[in-house]
Scaffold this active site. Structure first.
Site, short mmCIF file in Angstrom:
data_model
loop_
_atom_site.label_atom_id
_atom_site.label_comp_id
_atom_site.label_asym_id
_atom_site.label_seq_id
_atom_site.Cartn_x
_atom_site.Cartn_y
_atom_site.Cartn_z
N GLY A 1 -0.02 -5.47 6.02
CA GLY A 1 0.35 -4.25 5.63
C GLY A 1 1.60 -3.75 6.20
N ARG A 2 0.96 -2.51 7.17
CA ARG A 2 1.90 -1.87 7.81
C ARG A 2 2.88 -2.44 9.05
NH1 ARG A 2 -3.34 1.69 8.97
NH2 ARG A 2 -4.32 -0.20 8.36
N THR B 1 -15.15 -5.69 5.50
CA THR B 1 -15.22 -5.60 7.06
C THR B 1 -15.10 -4.31 7.54
OG1 THR B 1 -12.73 -5.52 6.57
CG2 THR B 1 -13.69 -7.66 7.59
N ASP C 1 -5.46 -7.41 -6.36
CA ASP C 1 -6.53 -7.29 -5.32
C ASP C 1 -7.37 -5.95 -6.00
OD1 ASP C 1 -8.21 -7.07 -3.24
OD2 ASP C 1 -6.81 -5.90 -2.05
N LEU C 2 -7.99 -6.51 -7.19
CA LEU C 2 -8.69 -5.32 -7.63
C LEU C 2 -10.46 -5.59 -7.42
CD1 LEU C 2 -6.71 -4.73 -10.82
CD2 LEU C 2 -6.66 -3.67 -8.80
N LYS C 3 -10.68 -6.47 -6.83
CA LYS C 3 -12.34 -6.92 -6.62
C LYS C 3 -13.14 -6.66 -7.73
CE LYS C 3 -11.17 -5.74 -1.79
NZ LYS C 3 -9.86 -4.99 -1.67
N GLN D 1 -7.39 -0.40 11.81
CA GLN D 1 -7.90 -1.76 11.98
C GLN D 1 -8.48 -2.03 13.47
OE1 GLN D 1 -8.46 -3.37 9.36
NE2 GLN D 1 -6.90 -3.77 7.95
N LYS E 1 0.82 -8.32 -2.49
CA LYS E 1 -0.45 -7.83 -3.01
C LYS E 1 -0.39 -6.41 -3.60
CE LYS E 1 -4.24 -6.50 -0.15
NZ LYS E 1 -4.77 -5.21 -0.51
N ASP F 1 0.75 -1.17 -0.04
CA ASP F 1 0.06 0.10 -0.03
C ASP F 1 0.74 1.34 0.06
OD1 ASP F 1 -2.25 -1.38 -0.04
OD2 ASP F 1 -2.47 -1.74 2.11
N ASP G 1 -18.76 -6.55 -12.01
CA ASP G 1 -19.46 -6.10 -13.18
C ASP G 1 -20.34 -7.15 -13.93
OD1 ASP G 1 -20.09 -4.37 -15.60
OD2 ASP G 1 -18.03 -3.43 -14.93
O1 C5P Z 1 -1.64 -2.17 6.82
P1 C5P Z 1 -2.99 -3.25 7.04
O2 C5P Z 1 -2.09 -4.51 7.59
O3 C5P Z 1 -4.00 -2.95 7.82
O4 C5P Z 1 -2.99 -3.68 5.41
C1 C5P Z 1 -4.38 -4.55 5.39
C2 C5P Z 1 -4.52 -4.65 3.80
O5 C5P Z 1 -5.69 -5.57 3.52
C3 C5P Z 1 -4.91 -3.44 3.19
O6 C5P Z 1 -4.27 -3.59 1.68
C4 C5P Z 1 -6.37 -3.37 3.00
O7 C5P Z 1 -6.65 -2.58 1.73
C5 C5P Z 1 -6.65 -4.92 2.86
N1 C5P Z 1 -7.80 -5.22 3.36
C6 C5P Z 1 -8.43 -5.05 4.59
N2 C5P Z 1 -9.85 -5.35 4.90
C7 C5P Z 1 -10.58 -6.04 4.24
C8 C5P Z 1 -10.03 -6.33 2.81
C9 C5P Z 1 -8.83 -5.98 2.44
O8 C5P Z 1 -7.76 -4.31 5.49
N3 C5P Z 1 -11.59 -6.33 4.51
#
Ligand code: C5P
Length: 230
Positions: A209-210, A119, A61-63, A189, A34, A12, A66
């Site tokens: 991610g982070r 979520t 991850d483009l979900k 989160q 991702k 990200d 359509d």
């Molecule tokens: O930084 P972090 O660990 O929160 O990143 C989580 C990743 O998972 C991000 O790319 C976020 O967009 C993705 N994601 C999420 N919750 C979801 C679906 C995807 O956090 N329900």
């Protein structure tokens, strides 16, 4: 460890330089990557090609959501990039998911999973849509639909993993974001679990991610996570 790491690092970033700088500190044996909407919209197939050329498995991850034909063609285009996994929105319906799956029928096709109920959406969003179900019922219903459509798995919260693992069997991929190390400070989160707990609860892959991307030493943190779930 071979190319079977359950860790998927979420790239990200808003610049390609930052993304590549992080990737160059990681190893394909320890994680997959991702690429989401922001990075793909800015840097597109060229960046995906670079990551694949560095031997990383890429989850695009483009979900997609359509009409069935459009989603099927988009999945084919993603497969041509050589990605390891891609996803659609289960809310697009069973016909759309079947079309996506049918488009990816070759032996070397990427894995195809679906997002169930985001979520970030809860009961209020279901109520506003006039859907008489709890978020948990919605996740369960959409996950069953995903499995019936022949997809490989779903993205879900780790808290939903025990229920989905029990109902959908051992082979179904459960890809869970919202992972935090036990000593991490809190951020946006809210429903988070540790890597160990997510794996114990039935997750097959963890999107992180982070905790890795913002770490002082991302490689060290990644190594520690891999060790903790080995
Ligand atoms: O930084 P972090 O660990 O929160 O990143 C989580 C990743 O998972 C991000 O790319 C976020 O967009 C993705 N994601 C999420 N919750 C979801 C679906 C995807 O956090 N329900």
């Amino acid at each position: 460890m071979s190319q079977t790491s359950p860790i998927i690092v979420a790239l990200d970033f808003s610049t390609e330089k930052e993304a590549i700088n992080l990737v160059d500190q990681l190893e394909p044996q320890l994680c997959r990557l991702k690429v989401g909407k922001e990075l793909f919209t800015r840097f597109g197939p060229t960046l995906v090609n670079k990551l694949v050329a560095k031997n990383f498995d890429v989850f695009l991850d483009l979900k997609y959501h359509d009409i069935p034909n459009t989603v099927a063609q988009a999945c084919l285009a993603a497969a041509d990039l050589g990605v390891w996994m891609l996803n659609v929105h289960a809310l697009g319906g069973e016909k759309m998911m079947v079309a996506a799956r049918d488009a990816l029928s070759s032996d070397d096709a990427p894995l195809l999973i679906a997002v169930t109920w985001l979520t970030s959406s809860g009961q209020a969003e279901l109520d506003a849509l006039g859907i008489k179900a709890t978020p948990q019922e919605m996740v369960s219903r959409l996950a069953v639909m995903t499995k019936n459509a022949g997809l490989d798995g779903v993205v879900c919260s780790a808290q939903e993993a025990p229920m989905l693992r029990k109902n959908l069997g051992d082979e179904f991929y459960l890809v869970t974001p919202g992972i935090r190390l036990s000593d991490a400070k809190s951020d946006d989160q809210c429903r988070v679990v540790t890597p160990q707990k997510a794996i114990q609860d039935g997750a097959s892959h963890l999107v992180i991610g982070r905790p890795i991307t913002q770490a002082e030493d991302p490689y060290k943190v990644l190594q520690e996570i891999v060790k903790s779930i080995a």
